[in-house]
Design a protein around this motif. Structure first.
Motif, short mmCIF file in Angstrom:
data_model
loop_
_atom_site.label_atom_id
_atom_site.label_comp_id
_atom_site.label_asym_id
_atom_site.label_seq_id
_atom_site.Cartn_x
_atom_site.Cartn_y
_atom_site.Cartn_z
N GLY A 133 3.14 -0.48 -3.89
CA GLY A 133 2.10 -0.82 -4.86
C GLY A 133 2.15 0.08 -6.07
O GLY A 133 1.76 -0.30 -7.17
N ASP A 184 0.81 -1.22 0.00
CA ASP A 184 0.00 0.00 0.00
C ASP A 184 0.84 1.26 0.00
O ASP A 184 0.33 2.35 0.12
N LYS A 185 2.13 1.11 -0.19
CA LYS A 185 3.02 2.26 -0.15
C LYS A 185 3.28 2.79 -1.56
O LYS A 185 3.19 2.06 -2.54
N ASP A 241 7.46 -3.32 -0.61
CA ASP A 241 6.09 -3.04 -0.17
C ASP A 241 5.38 -1.97 -0.98
O ASP A 241 4.37 -1.44 -0.55
#
Length: 107
Positions: free
Chosen positions: A46, A2-3, A44
């Motif tokens: 996205g 989600d980063k 991490d």
């Protein structure tokens, strides 16, 4: 995943830190920059924004991830200007998803 991060030359990306995005400046050493992009793609993140100039230099790495949903690698203009590559990439993605050129006749 989600980063969101931004990869490019320091002058083009430093403002994104004020928006809370992680920024990564390239070193202009092809092998090091290639390793950095691969690390970001396997981390991490996205969404990875990449300046058009850096995307052109690292196109072989970007191509490795083009068929994957995550991370989404999106080209953005840098301080050196807009080459049109980012818009072309979005257009191609839309054509692939929709099956036709949605801008046909608008150019």
């Amino acid at each position: 995943m989600d980063k969101i991060c931004v990869l490019g030359d320091r002058d083009s990306i430093y403002g994104f830190a004020a928006l809370g995005l992680d920024i990564f400046a390239v070193t202009n050493d092809f092998e090091e920059d290639k390793k950095l992009l691969k690390r970001l793609c396997n981390g991490d993140y996205g969404i990875i924004y990449v300046t058009e100039q850096v995307a052109a230099e690292l196109s072989e790495v970007i191509d490795e991830y083009s068929d994957q949903v995550f991370p989404a690698i999106i080209q953005i203009p840098g301080v050196s200007g807009n080459t049109g590559a980012g818009v072309q990439g979005v257009k191609q993605s839309v054509e692939k998803a929709v099956g036709s050129d949605i801008l046909f006749g608008n150019e």
